[in-house]
Design an enzyme around this catalytic site. Sequence first.
Site, PDB file in Angstrom:
ATOM      1  N   ILE A 187       0.798  -1.394  -0.397  1.00 25.20           N
ATOM      2  CA  ILE A 187       0.161   0.217  -0.272  1.00 25.20           C
ATOM      3  C   ILE A 187       0.681   1.748   0.074  1.00 25.20           C
ATOM      4  O   ILE A 187       2.168   1.022   0.552  1.00 25.20           O
ATOM      5  CB  ILE A 187      -1.117   0.335   1.561  1.00 25.20           C
ATOM      6  CG1 ILE A 187      -0.550   0.092   2.653  1.00 25.20           C
ATOM      7  CG2 ILE A 187      -1.695  -1.370   1.232  1.00 25.20           C
ATOM      8  CD1 ILE A 187      -1.073   0.194   3.239  1.00 25.20           C
ATOM      9  N   ASP A 188       0.446   2.524  -0.772  1.00 23.84           N
ATOM     10  CA  ASP A 188       1.550   3.674  -0.502  1.00 23.84           C
ATOM     11  C   ASP A 188       1.372   4.318   0.873  1.00 23.84           C
ATOM     12  O   ASP A 188       1.201   3.432   2.154  1.00 23.84           O
ATOM     13  CB  ASP A 188       0.280   4.710  -1.404  1.00 23.84           C
ATOM     14  CG  ASP A 188       0.299   4.302  -3.067  1.00 23.84           C
ATOM     15  OD1 ASP A 188       0.528   3.369  -3.040  1.00 23.84           O
ATOM     16  OD2 ASP A 188      -1.018   4.507  -2.634  1.00 23.84           O
ATOM     17  N   LYS A 189       2.841   4.583   0.844  1.00 24.58           N
ATOM     18  CA  LYS A 189       3.201   5.883   1.929  1.00 24.58           C
ATOM     19  C   LYS A 189       2.696   6.361   2.576  1.00 24.58           C
ATOM     20  O   LYS A 189       2.631   6.055   4.231  1.00 24.58           O
ATOM     21  CB  LYS A 189       4.424   6.826   1.526  1.00 24.58           C
ATOM     22  CG  LYS A 189       4.921   7.250   2.842  1.00 24.58           C
ATOM     23  CD  LYS A 189       6.106   7.877   2.239  1.00 24.58           C
ATOM     24  CE  LYS A 189       6.201   9.213   2.660  1.00 24.58           C
ATOM     25  NZ  LYS A 189       7.104  10.398   2.658  1.00 24.58           N
TER      26      LYS A 189
END
Length: 302
Positions: free
Chosen positions: A134-136
């Site tokens: 998942i994104d930062k």
Amino acid sequence: MKIDIEFKGEGMRIDLFLKERCKDISRSYLHKLIKNNNVYVNGKCRKKNYILSEGDHIVFEVPEPEELKIEAEDIPLEIVYEDNCLAVINKPRGMVVHPAPGNYTGTMVNALMYKLDNLSSINGVIRPGIVHRIDKDTTGLLVVAKDDKSHKVLSEEIKNRKTGRFYVALVHGNVKDDEGVIELPIGRDPKNRKKMAVTEKNSKYALTRFRVLRRFGNYTYIELILETGRTHQIRVHMTYKGYPIVGDEVYGRRDNEFKMKGQLLHAKRISFIHPETGELLEFEVELPEDFRKILNILEGRL
């Protein structure tokens, strides 16, 4: 690694030809190799836009990869579940999942190496154990594999859509439909290679389901089910539909009244079949504090 190729055809750019032949190498890395004089045509270095002709002799040199050593770091990390095969992690906002060039410390992988006794090796030194990402600035649940067998089984589950991945998000606008399906292909944005976009060119099939949970006038709180796992899929789909996620600094709006740094997108629930026991497991975590705070503010306005 050295690749020796004779070009057969006419009128094709050298970077496009090499990308076609070397699918495991990114276009940006190819451009870097060409710029650094690692690609020769008939004994001469050429630029990335050089047009190949029939019979051109191409020598393509790929430097040996730099040996990397990722260090274990004692970084706070919430482990929701752990057994001998896998772990389920609740990732906080601002934490990058795995190291990348220029960013080899402070990631979830660094923390996992410190906290877990083992990680699968399928994705190499940079991404040990990482089955999906998942994104930062997206928060929530991730599954991590401890061994290669479990990694392969979990990856197949995701590929075959047997894994349930449920997100919640706060988006701009009053979403018209109570529920729906967004089935639009996603690929690199032709105008900005650092972004993704809904595009027919060099794209992959993408499917997102959504359901409205609560409307707050100019904002809507929604649940999303990720059927495919394209890069930035939910963020791109919602922006394309006219409902960008609040706080999204890449695809969102600039009028961010809550001054959020990072999108209000949370991987709230995940379900999957255990790779060893065959048992269906399901995990759910609460919203992070900053997300709950904004929902409470909106609730107070009604």
